[in-house]
Design a protein around this motif. Structure first.
Motif, mmCIF file in Angstrom:
data_model
loop_
_atom_site.group_PDB
_atom_site.id
_atom_site.type_symbol
_atom_site.label_atom_id
_atom_site.label_comp_id
_atom_site.label_asym_id
_atom_site.label_seq_id
_atom_site.Cartn_x
_atom_site.Cartn_y
_atom_site.Cartn_z
ATOM 1 N N UNK A 154 0.958 3.059 6.001
ATOM 2 C CA UNK A 154 2.065 3.220 7.367
ATOM 3 C C UNK A 154 1.175 3.204 8.732
ATOM 4 N N UNK A 155 0.167 3.741 8.660
ATOM 5 C CA UNK A 155 -0.897 3.688 9.777
ATOM 6 C C UNK A 155 -1.140 2.098 9.908
ATOM 7 N N UNK B 218 0.752 -1.358 -0.017
ATOM 8 C CA UNK B 218 0.041 -0.022 -0.094
ATOM 9 C C UNK B 218 0.931 1.417 -0.056
ATOM 10 N N UNK B 219 1.933 1.217 0.655
ATOM 11 C CA UNK B 219 2.881 2.406 0.989
ATOM 12 C C UNK B 219 3.508 2.491 -0.453
ATOM 13 N N UNK C 281 6.597 8.483 10.544
ATOM 14 C CA UNK C 281 6.294 8.521 9.254
ATOM 15 C C UNK C 281 4.569 8.606 9.407
ATOM 16 N N UNK C 282 4.027 8.139 10.203
ATOM 17 C CA UNK C 282 2.425 8.403 10.321
ATOM 18 C C UNK C 282 2.248 10.112 10.360
ATOM 19 N N UNK C 283 3.055 10.675 11.269
ATOM 20 C CA UNK C 283 3.017 12.019 11.651
ATOM 21 C C UNK C 283 3.519 12.858 10.463
ATOM 22 N N UNK C 284 4.480 12.274 9.785
ATOM 23 C CA UNK C 284 5.205 13.099 8.722
ATOM 24 C C UNK C 284 4.084 13.208 7.691
ATOM 25 N N UNK C 285 3.517 12.116 7.310
ATOM 26 C CA UNK C 285 2.534 12.078 6.224
ATOM 27 C C UNK C 285 1.148 12.841 6.699
ATOM 28 N N UNK C 286 1.003 12.654 7.742
ATOM 29 C CA UNK C 286 -0.495 13.391 8.188
ATOM 30 C C UNK C 286 0.052 14.851 8.260
ATOM 31 N N UNK D 121 -1.734 10.368 -3.298
ATOM 32 C CA UNK D 121 -0.738 9.259 -3.050
ATOM 33 C C UNK D 121 -0.391 9.571 -1.586
ATOM 34 N N UNK D 122 -0.179 10.596 -1.164
ATOM 35 C CA UNK D 122 0.109 10.641 0.179
ATOM 36 C C UNK D 122 -0.924 10.060 1.140
ATOM 37 N N UNK D 123 -2.296 9.964 0.924
ATOM 38 C CA UNK D 123 -3.064 9.696 1.714
ATOM 39 C C UNK D 123 -3.055 8.288 1.872
ATOM 40 N N UNK D 124 -2.764 7.545 0.635
ATOM 41 C CA UNK D 124 -2.587 6.075 0.433
ATOM 42 C C UNK D 124 -1.503 5.509 1.411
ATOM 43 N N UNK D 125 -0.282 6.479 0.945
ATOM 44 C CA UNK D 125 0.710 6.034 1.790
ATOM 45 C C UNK D 125 0.633 6.100 3.404
#
Length: 233
Positions: free
Chosen positions: A110-111, A79-80, A180-185, A102-106
């Motif tokens: 990661x979540x 998924x990432x 990574x979760x915080x980064x993408x959020x 794409x960022x939301x899919x990543x």
């Protein structure tokens, strides 16, 4: 010719042409690729520890640990990867796609990985507590023999060291997943994703520390050594 607030027209501008907002360090990238390529692995190791200490203390058999958690981990990585591909090829001007998709899919991938690691930690912690207090989940059955010891196994010095190494490795992977979760959020324009040192330390370094901990405290020496051979040593 240069723009009023930026570099000459036509030249690469990290803030404009790169979603990270900086040019990644080639040296760090090469180093991480080499280190990642030299080592891999965690769920299989804990499954073998369960075999040695007693499957009656575990909610899952060693085989199920390997199958379930490895499968979930692969799914999260796929998924990432899909999300990363969507983000990398997105261009609102040409294909009408925005990198946020794409960022939301990543982020979802990661979540999910973070959840998998958390559940694994809970299962492992419950197993160790039940083992130390000698409170099995069920009475030993003949069918349990194929999953390892049906009695309370001996927690040898080597197994103690292996458990500590496994705990450190898992903690590093958990820290990486939280980052990574915080980064993408925070989004593509957030401060976290735009700061390379965070990525190098909280992502790359955490993975290197996790996998090389298990190379130094190698399961081949600390877990998979036959019990009789270990006792003689």
């Amino acid at each position: 010719m240069s723009s009023e607030n930026g570099p000459p027209v036509g030249e690469f501008d990290p803030g404009r042409d790169n979603i990270y907002g900086y040019i990644p360090s080639k040296g760090v990238a090469i180093t991480m690729i080499v280190l990642f390529g030299l080592s891999t692995a965690t769920f299989v190791i804990f499954g073998e520890i369960i075999r040695r200490l007693g499957s009656i203390y575990s909610r899952l058999s060693p085989v199920r640990y390997t199958i379930l958690f490895c499968t979930f981990d692969v799914i999260s990585l796929v998924v990432q990867g899909v999300g990363g591909g969507l983000a990398a090829t997105a261009d609102p001007a040409t294909n009408g796609r925005h990198p946020d998709t794409g960022g939301n899919v990543m982020l979802g991938g990661i979540a999910f990985q973070l959840l998998v690691i958390f559940v694994f930690c809970c299962c492992a912690l419950e197993f160790m507590i039940r083992y130390l207090k000698d409170k099995p989940l069920r009475a030993a059955q003949p069918s349990d023999e194929k999953h390892g010891s049906t009695e309370r196994g001996q927690l040898t010095g080597k197994l103690k060291i292996m458990l500590l190494a496994l705990a450190l490795s898992t903690a590093c992977l958990f820290i990486r997943a939280v980052y990574r979760t915080i980064e993408l959020a925070d989004g593509w324009t957030g401060r976290i994703i735009g700061t390379e040192v965070y990525f190098n330390v909280l992502d790359g370094a955490m993975v290197v520390l996790a996998i090389y901990t298990l190379n130094i405290i190698h399961p081949g020496c600390f877990v998979f050594t036959p019990v009789k051979q270990e006792e003689e040593a």
